[in-house]
Write a protein that holds these residues in place. Structure first.
Motif, short mmCIF file in Angstrom:
data_model
loop_
_atom_site.label_atom_id
_atom_site.label_comp_id
_atom_site.label_asym_id
_atom_site.label_seq_id
_atom_site.Cartn_x
_atom_site.Cartn_y
_atom_site.Cartn_z
N GLY A 170 0.98 -1.47 0.34
CA GLY A 170 0.12 -0.20 -0.06
C GLY A 170 0.97 1.22 -0.22
O GLY A 170 1.72 1.06 0.76
N LEU A 171 0.39 2.31 -0.69
CA LEU A 171 1.16 3.44 -0.48
C LEU A 171 -0.08 4.46 -0.25
O LEU A 171 -0.99 4.53 -0.83
N THR A 172 0.47 5.32 0.14
CA THR A 172 -0.08 6.71 1.05
C THR A 172 -0.54 7.36 -0.31
O THR A 172 0.68 7.98 -1.54
N ALA A 173 -1.69 8.11 -0.22
CA ALA A 173 -1.53 9.10 -1.10
C ALA A 173 -0.48 10.26 -1.03
O ALA A 173 -0.23 10.58 -2.23
N ALA A 174 -0.14 10.91 -0.92
CA ALA A 174 1.28 11.74 -0.15
C ALA A 174 2.24 10.83 -0.80
O ALA A 174 3.23 11.69 -1.55
N GLU A 175 2.93 9.70 -0.95
CA GLU A 175 4.21 9.14 -1.25
C GLU A 175 3.72 9.26 -2.84
O GLU A 175 4.57 9.30 -3.24
N LEU A 176 2.56 9.37 -3.35
CA LEU A 176 2.06 9.32 -4.58
C LEU A 176 2.26 9.97 -5.23
O LEU A 176 1.81 10.35 -6.58
N VAL A 177 2.11 11.49 -4.70
CA VAL A 177 2.36 12.93 -5.30
C VAL A 177 4.04 13.15 -4.56
O VAL A 177 4.11 14.59 -5.16
N SER A 178 4.81 12.62 -4.03
CA SER A 178 5.95 13.09 -3.09
C SER A 178 6.99 13.68 -4.35
O SER A 178 7.27 13.02 -5.37
N ASP A 179 7.66 14.48 -3.45
CA ASP A 179 8.98 14.83 -4.99
C ASP A 179 10.11 13.52 -4.81
O ASP A 179 10.56 14.03 -5.72
N ASN A 180 10.10 13.23 -3.87
CA ASN A 180 10.67 11.60 -3.94
C ASN A 180 10.16 10.47 -4.42
O ASN A 180 9.30 10.46 -3.58
N GLY A 181 10.63 9.38 -4.00
CA GLY A 181 10.56 7.97 -4.12
C GLY A 181 10.19 7.13 -5.49
O GLY A 181 10.65 7.75 -5.91
N GLY A 182 10.62 6.18 -5.52
CA GLY A 182 11.26 5.26 -6.37
C GLY A 182 11.27 3.28 -5.92
O GLY A 182 10.23 3.05 -4.77
N PHE A 183 11.59 3.12 -6.26
CA PHE A 183 11.39 1.32 -6.02
C PHE A 183 12.88 0.91 -5.64
O PHE A 183 13.87 2.09 -5.34
N SER A 184 12.92 0.45 -5.03
CA SER A 184 13.67 -0.55 -3.37
C SER A 184 15.14 -1.24 -5.16
O SER A 184 14.28 -1.55 -6.27
N PRO A 185 15.77 -1.39 -4.45
CA PRO A 185 17.02 -1.82 -5.93
C PRO A 185 17.08 -2.78 -6.03
O PRO A 185 17.14 -4.12 -7.12
N GLU A 186 16.10 -3.41 -4.82
CA GLU A 186 15.62 -4.73 -5.79
C GLU A 186 14.91 -5.22 -6.17
O GLU A 186 14.88 -6.21 -7.37
N ASP A 187 13.67 -4.72 -6.55
CA ASP A 187 12.56 -4.48 -6.78
C ASP A 187 13.31 -4.05 -8.51
O ASP A 187 13.36 -4.40 -10.18
N LEU A 188 14.50 -3.43 -9.20
CA LEU A 188 14.95 -3.42 -10.64
C LEU A 188 15.62 -4.52 -10.48
O LEU A 188 15.48 -4.76 -12.08
N HIS A 189 16.18 -5.49 -9.51
CA HIS A 189 16.59 -5.88 -9.97
C HIS A 189 16.08 -7.36 -10.55
O HIS A 189 15.87 -8.18 -11.31
N ARG A 190 14.67 -7.44 -9.52
CA ARG A 190 13.47 -8.68 -10.22
C ARG A 190 13.62 -8.15 -11.60
O ARG A 190 12.85 -9.73 -12.31
N LEU A 191 13.55 -7.01 -11.69
CA LEU A 191 12.81 -6.42 -13.39
C LEU A 191 14.06 -7.18 -14.28
O LEU A 191 13.99 -7.75 -15.66
N ASP A 192 14.99 -6.64 -13.93
CA ASP A 192 16.20 -7.28 -14.85
C ASP A 192 17.39 -8.99 -14.77
O ASP A 192 17.47 -9.16 -15.75
N ALA A 193 16.79 -9.71 -13.82
CA ALA A 193 16.51 -10.65 -13.20
C ALA A 193 15.45 -11.59 -14.41
O ALA A 193 15.84 -12.14 -15.31
N ASP A 194 14.69 -11.39 -14.49
CA ASP A 194 13.56 -11.60 -15.49
C ASP A 194 13.67 -11.14 -17.42
O ASP A 194 13.40 -11.54 -18.05
N GLN A 195 14.46 -9.90 -17.58
CA GLN A 195 14.79 -9.54 -18.46
C GLN A 195 15.53 -10.89 -19.43
O GLN A 195 15.80 -10.76 -20.33
N GLN A 196 16.44 -11.08 -18.34
CA GLN A 196 17.50 -12.01 -18.82
C GLN A 196 17.65 -13.37 -18.89
O GLN A 196 18.28 -14.27 -19.76
#
Length: 197
Positions: A170-196
């Motif tokens: 779950g993400l709060t409304a404030a997190e959805l519009v904040s000036d920062n926020g992103g994926f954890s390195p693990e999430d990007l790694h999961r995407l990269d691993a699937d692509q390979q």
């Protein structure tokens, strides 16, 4: 008309070669109105969020599917409701999912949806002061983050959520519009691993 667009998209997919591509094309199927500032900010935010991973994306409207050649790697997100921020926001029921990914026989599909009405209501609760003057930009940012969350489910082929970052349950409304926020390195790694694979 939409049926024809999906049929054309299916033919493009069937005609394409199997395997990893350099670019994953994500089609947005808007079932209601969307303003240019919302659409442009959503694409900008999605590009920013996925910038740290090896998977590259192209963002297109579904109407553009017939203009493209074979696409070996694609996803479709249907956005229902009005994807614009009105000058005054009526109170709305925010309960329920903002977005979802379709599953068939236990397999994660690269098709999902976003409920713009629920998302607009959530975003409206997080706007303060000068943010109200940039409401379309804030909604576009939130749309980008919700869409990115669903794309992680689709391309990492998982129903599970992360402990931190935008792939949390779950993400709060404030997190959805904040000036920062992103994926954890693990999430990007999961995407990269699937692509390979």
């Amino acid at each position: 008309m939409r049926c024809c667009a999906y049929l054309k998209l299916g033919l493009i997919l069937c005609a394409s070669a199997v395997g990893a591509s350099e670019r994953t094309t994500v089609f947005f199927d808007f079932r209601g109105a969307v303003s240019t500032p919302v659409y442009e900010e959503m694409k900008r935010e999605l590009t920013r969020l996925f910038d740290g991973g090896s998977r590259r994306f192209a963002w297109k409207r579904l109407e553009e599917a017939s203009e493209l050649g074979p696409l070996p790697d694609l996803a479709v997100l249907r956005l229902t409701g009005d994807c614009r921020m009105p000058p005054a926001w009526p109170a709305m029921d925010e309960r329920g999912p903002l977005a979802w990914t379709h599953i068939s026989e236990g397999s994660i599909l690269t098709f999902g949806g976003v409920n713009c009405e629920r998302l607009r209501a959530a975003v409206a609760t997080a706007l303060w002061g000068g943010d109200r003057g940039r409401a379309d930009i804030m909604l576009g940012r939130a749309l980008g983050r919700v869409a990115a969350h669903e794309l992680v489910h689709m391309f990492a082929r998982t129903k599970t959520h992360s402990a931190q970052g935008l792939a949390r349950t779950g993400l709060t409304a404030a997190e959805l519009v904040s000036d920062n926020g992103g994926f954890s390195p693990e999430d990007l790694h999961r995407l990269d691993a699937d692509q390979q694979k």
